[in-house]
Design a protein around this motif. Sequence first.
Motif, PDB file in Angstrom:
ATOM      1  N   GLU A  25       0.783  -1.254   0.101  1.00 59.68           N
ATOM      2  CA  GLU A  25       0.029   0.020   0.028  1.00 59.68           C
ATOM      3  C   GLU A  25       0.782   1.369  -0.052  1.00 59.68           C
ATOM      4  O   GLU A  25       0.373   2.322  -0.111  1.00 59.68           O
ATOM      5  CB  GLU A  25      -0.863   0.011   1.129  1.00 59.68           C
ATOM      6  CG  GLU A  25      -1.926  -0.978   1.253  1.00 59.68           C
ATOM      7  CD  GLU A  25      -1.187  -2.332   2.090  1.00 59.68           C
ATOM      8  OE1 GLU A  25      -0.447  -2.241   2.989  1.00 59.68           O
ATOM      9  OE2 GLU A  25      -1.205  -3.494   1.342  1.00 59.68           O
ATOM     10  N   SER A  26       2.078   1.178   0.452  1.00 59.39           N
ATOM     11  CA  SER A  26       2.835   2.377   0.258  1.00 59.39           C
ATOM     12  C   SER A  26       3.425   2.750  -1.028  1.00 59.39           C
ATOM     13  O   SER A  26       3.919   3.961  -1.159  1.00 59.39           O
ATOM     14  CB  SER A  26       4.084   2.117   1.169  1.00 59.39           C
ATOM     15  OG  SER A  26       5.034   1.031   0.574  1.00 59.39           O
ATOM     16  N   VAL A  27       3.074   1.748  -2.054  1.00 63.78           N
ATOM     17  CA  VAL A  27       3.505   2.391  -3.434  1.00 63.78           C
ATOM     18  C   VAL A  27       2.120   2.595  -4.338  1.00 63.78           C
ATOM     19  O   VAL A  27       1.295   1.373  -4.508  1.00 63.78           O
ATOM     20  CB  VAL A  27       4.333   1.316  -4.125  1.00 63.78           C
ATOM     21  CG1 VAL A  27       4.708   1.683  -5.501  1.00 63.78           C
ATOM     22  CG2 VAL A  27       5.411   0.926  -3.198  1.00 63.78           C
ATOM     23  N   ASP A  28       1.710   3.826  -4.860  1.00 60.89           N
ATOM     24  CA  ASP A  28       0.585   3.702  -5.585  1.00 60.89           C
ATOM     25  C   ASP A  28       1.079   4.004  -7.226  1.00 60.89           C
ATOM     26  O   ASP A  28       2.129   3.983  -7.544  1.00 60.89           O
ATOM     27  CB  ASP A  28       0.058   5.565  -5.247  1.00 60.89           C
ATOM     28  CG  ASP A  28      -0.998   5.374  -4.156  1.00 60.89           C
ATOM     29  OD1 ASP A  28      -1.557   4.141  -4.058  1.00 60.89           O
ATOM     30  OD2 ASP A  28      -1.047   6.334  -3.349  1.00 60.89           O
ATOM     31  N   LEU A  29       0.050   3.344  -7.844  1.00 68.04           N
ATOM     32  CA  LEU A  29       0.148   3.489  -9.388  1.00 68.04           C
ATOM     33  C   LEU A  29      -0.662   4.480  -9.976  1.00 68.04           C
ATOM     34  O   LEU A  29      -1.720   4.792  -9.926  1.00 68.04           O
ATOM     35  CB  LEU A  29      -0.429   1.868  -9.506  1.00 68.04           C
ATOM     36  CG  LEU A  29      -0.438   1.718 -11.188  1.00 68.04           C
ATOM     37  CD1 LEU A  29       1.269   1.890 -11.898  1.00 68.04           C
ATOM     38  CD2 LEU A  29      -1.152   0.507 -11.363  1.00 68.04           C
ATOM     39  N   LEU A  30       0.417   5.204 -10.899  1.00 67.24           N
ATOM     40  CA  LEU A  30      -0.423   6.298 -11.827  1.00 67.24           C
ATOM     41  C   LEU A  30      -0.196   5.651 -13.315  1.00 67.24           C
ATOM     42  O   LEU A  30       0.775   5.134 -13.860  1.00 67.24           O
ATOM     43  CB  LEU A  30       0.670   7.390 -11.801  1.00 67.24           C
ATOM     44  CG  LEU A  30      -0.131   8.550 -12.721  1.00 67.24           C
ATOM     45  CD1 LEU A  30      -1.044   9.247 -11.855  1.00 67.24           C
ATOM     46  CD2 LEU A  30       0.962   9.490 -13.008  1.00 67.24           C
ATOM     47  N   ALA A  31      -1.425   5.508 -13.733  1.00 64.51           N
ATOM     48  CA  ALA A  31      -1.541   4.985 -15.205  1.00 64.51           C
ATOM     49  C   ALA A  31      -1.389   6.061 -16.089  1.00 64.51           C
ATOM     50  O   ALA A  31      -2.218   6.957 -16.191  1.00 64.51           O
ATOM     51  CB  ALA A  31      -3.084   4.252 -15.405  1.00 64.51           C
ATOM     52  N   VAL A  32      -0.108   5.960 -16.794  1.00 67.14           N
ATOM     53  CA  VAL A  32      -0.015   7.159 -17.881  1.00 67.14           C
ATOM     54  C   VAL A  32      -0.731   6.700 -19.328  1.00 67.14           C
ATOM     55  O   VAL A  32      -0.229   5.754 -19.918  1.00 67.14           O
ATOM     56  CB  VAL A  32       1.641   7.248 -18.099  1.00 67.14           C
ATOM     57  CG1 VAL A  32       1.812   8.225 -19.169  1.00 67.14           C
ATOM     58  CG2 VAL A  32       2.248   7.507 -16.762  1.00 67.14           C
ATOM     59  N   SER A  33      -1.686   7.557 -19.294  1.00 65.09           N
ATOM     60  CA  SER A  33      -2.774   7.477 -20.383  1.00 65.09           C
ATOM     61  C   SER A  33      -2.337   8.231 -21.778  1.00 65.09           C
ATOM     62  O   SER A  33      -3.224   8.127 -22.559  1.00 65.09           O
ATOM     63  CB  SER A  33      -4.157   7.281 -20.025  1.00 65.09           C
ATOM     64  OG  SER A  33      -4.335   8.611 -19.082  1.00 65.09           O
ATOM     65  N   LYS A  34      -1.239   8.800 -21.892  1.00 67.36           N
ATOM     66  CA  LYS A  34      -0.997   9.725 -23.060  1.00 67.36           C
ATOM     67  C   LYS A  34      -1.122   8.698 -24.356  1.00 67.36           C
ATOM     68  O   LYS A  34      -0.653   7.476 -24.420  1.00 67.36           O
ATOM     69  CB  LYS A  34       0.328  10.312 -22.882  1.00 67.36           C
ATOM     70  CG  LYS A  34       1.664   9.142 -22.709  1.00 67.36           C
ATOM     71  CD  LYS A  34       2.818   9.924 -22.794  1.00 67.36           C
ATOM     72  CE  LYS A  34       4.057   8.806 -22.666  1.00 67.36           C
ATOM     73  NZ  LYS A  34       5.134   9.303 -21.857  1.00 67.36           N
ATOM     74  N   THR A  35      -1.598   9.381 -25.082  1.00 67.72           N
ATOM     75  CA  THR A  35      -1.939   8.728 -26.581  1.00 67.72           C
ATOM     76  C   THR A  35      -2.978   7.736 -26.594  1.00 67.72           C
ATOM     77  O   THR A  35      -3.309   7.056 -27.591  1.00 67.72           O
ATOM     78  CB  THR A  35      -0.435   8.287 -27.220  1.00 67.72           C
ATOM     79  OG1 THR A  35      -0.262   6.934 -26.627  1.00 67.72           O
ATOM     80  CG2 THR A  35       0.744   9.203 -26.952  1.00 67.72           C
ATOM     81  N   ARG A  36      -3.451   7.131 -25.272  1.00 61.91           N
ATOM     82  CA  ARG A  36      -4.524   6.384 -25.439  1.00 61.91           C
ATOM     83  C   ARG A  36      -5.836   6.581 -25.682  1.00 61.91           C
ATOM     84  O   ARG A  36      -6.345   7.757 -25.043  1.00 61.91           O
ATOM     85  CB  ARG A  36      -4.390   5.531 -24.152  1.00 61.91           C
ATOM     86  CG  ARG A  36      -2.963   5.176 -23.601  1.00 61.91           C
ATOM     87  CD  ARG A  36      -2.201   4.276 -24.555  1.00 61.91           C
ATOM     88  NE  ARG A  36      -0.982   3.901 -24.009  1.00 61.91           N
ATOM     89  CZ  ARG A  36      -0.013   2.896 -24.551  1.00 61.91           C
ATOM     90  NH1 ARG A  36      -0.519   2.205 -25.640  1.00 61.91           N
ATOM     91  NH2 ARG A  36       1.103   2.862 -24.167  1.00 61.91           N
ATOM     92  N   PRO A  37      -6.524   6.089 -26.176  1.00 59.59           N
ATOM     93  CA  PRO A  37      -8.016   6.465 -26.284  1.00 59.59           C
ATOM     94  C   PRO A  37      -8.831   6.194 -24.955  1.00 59.59           C
ATOM     95  O   PRO A  37      -8.359   5.543 -24.081  1.00 59.59           O
ATOM     96  CB  PRO A  37      -8.749   5.566 -27.364  1.00 59.59           C
ATOM     97  CG  PRO A  37      -7.748   4.228 -27.170  1.00 59.59           C
ATOM     98  CD  PRO A  37      -6.587   4.703 -26.861  1.00 59.59           C
ATOM     99  N   ILE A  38     -10.088   7.090 -24.972  1.00 58.32           N
ATOM    100  CA  ILE A  38     -10.753   7.207 -23.716  1.00 58.32           C
ATOM    101  C   ILE A  38     -11.391   5.714 -23.299  1.00 58.32           C
ATOM    102  O   ILE A  38     -11.486   5.485 -22.055  1.00 58.32           O
ATOM    103  CB  ILE A  38     -12.007   8.101 -24.080  1.00 58.32           C
ATOM    104  CG1 ILE A  38     -11.582   9.523 -24.039  1.00 58.32           C
ATOM    105  CG2 ILE A  38     -12.987   7.914 -22.845  1.00 58.32           C
ATOM    106  CD1 ILE A  38     -12.394  10.455 -24.633  1.00 58.32           C
ATOM    107  N   SER A  39     -11.607   4.901 -24.374  1.00 62.47           N
ATOM    108  CA  SER A  39     -12.060   3.653 -24.107  1.00 62.47           C
ATOM    109  C   SER A  39     -10.875   2.701 -23.403  1.00 62.47           C
ATOM    110  O   SER A  39     -11.373   2.037 -22.209  1.00 62.47           O
ATOM    111  CB  SER A  39     -12.284   2.679 -25.401  1.00 62.47           C
ATOM    112  OG  SER A  39     -10.970   2.787 -26.171  1.00 62.47           O
ATOM    113  N   ASP A  40      -9.773   2.950 -23.530  1.00 64.01           N
ATOM    114  CA  ASP A  40      -8.793   2.285 -22.517  1.00 64.01           C
ATOM    115  C   ASP A  40      -8.776   2.902 -21.063  1.00 64.01           C
ATOM    116  O   ASP A  40      -8.588   1.906 -20.402  1.00 64.01           O
ATOM    117  CB  ASP A  40      -7.074   2.459 -23.116  1.00 64.01           C
ATOM    118  CG  ASP A  40      -6.921   1.728 -24.371  1.00 64.01           C
ATOM    119  OD1 ASP A  40      -7.975   1.034 -24.683  1.00 64.01           O
ATOM    120  OD2 ASP A  40      -5.774   1.906 -24.930  1.00 64.01           O
ATOM    121  N   ILE A  41      -9.173   4.035 -20.849  1.00 68.23           N
ATOM    122  CA  ILE A  41      -9.082   4.605 -19.823  1.00 68.23           C
ATOM    123  C   ILE A  41     -10.292   3.977 -18.921  1.00 68.23           C
ATOM    124  O   ILE A  41     -10.126   3.894 -17.547  1.00 68.23           O
ATOM    125  CB  ILE A  41      -8.917   6.112 -19.680  1.00 68.23           C
ATOM    126  CG1 ILE A  41      -7.869   6.626 -20.434  1.00 68.23           C
ATOM    127  CG2 ILE A  41      -9.276   6.933 -18.422  1.00 68.23           C
ATOM    128  CD1 ILE A  41      -7.702   8.245 -20.636  1.00 68.23           C
TER     129      ILE A  41
END
Length: 226
Positions: A25-41
Amino acid sequence: MIYEKLAKVRQRITKTAQQFSRTPESVDLLAVSKTRPISDIITAFNWGQYRFGENYLQDAIPKIQFLRDYSLEWHFIGSLQSNKTRLIAEYFDWVQSLDKLKHAQRLNAQRAMYLPPLNVCIQVNISEEPQKSGVQLVELPALAEAVAALPRLRLRGLMALPTSCQNFEQQREPFRILQSAYQQLQMAGFEFDTLSMGMTNDMMAAIAEKATLVRVGRGIFGERFK
Ligand SMILES: *Cc1c(COP(=O)(O)O)cnc(C)c1O
């Protein structure tokens, strides 16, 4: 499949954290969605991911607008320019790539009063390559002090984007330097909780050096084609 990749990244975070005597829990994840479509997000969101990072303002704004009703957290991680600060202050929850007081002052002035303060991390140029973005280590304390004094910004910690290399021990070196700067500022009284470092190729080395947030793009969404 995105959900399988996301699950694998989370497993890697858990395993690496445990290996280095940290709680997952001490490590969070940021999903880098640059260039990805909204559906992937949306797919990633349906599998429990809510923090997303974007580099390109013009690509990001339509995504953020479209996804207004999802409770997502948006991090700007691209290079800052004065003419971009107004929209960033309006649309984003975080800016991780702050490296100039001038930009901090603009963001502070432009952050609307009806929004909570903008969370920021200062980006540090660990490898001290002049062409790279990020403040030099020697200039970090003065910048941190000036940014912390701005009421519409909330300084949360540091971010770095070191030049990539393949060897695990070599990858740890710049992260160790950033972690030591982070700790020194904490000891000087800064209330930091975010040490943002590590991407798909070097997230394990970053976790070994106490990253609290890893920024992963390809590991979750696959290779980029743009
Ligand atoms: C693209 C990017 C990432 C993610 O990189 P991957 O190799 O796709 O994991 C992380 N941080 C920043 C600042 C980026 O620009």
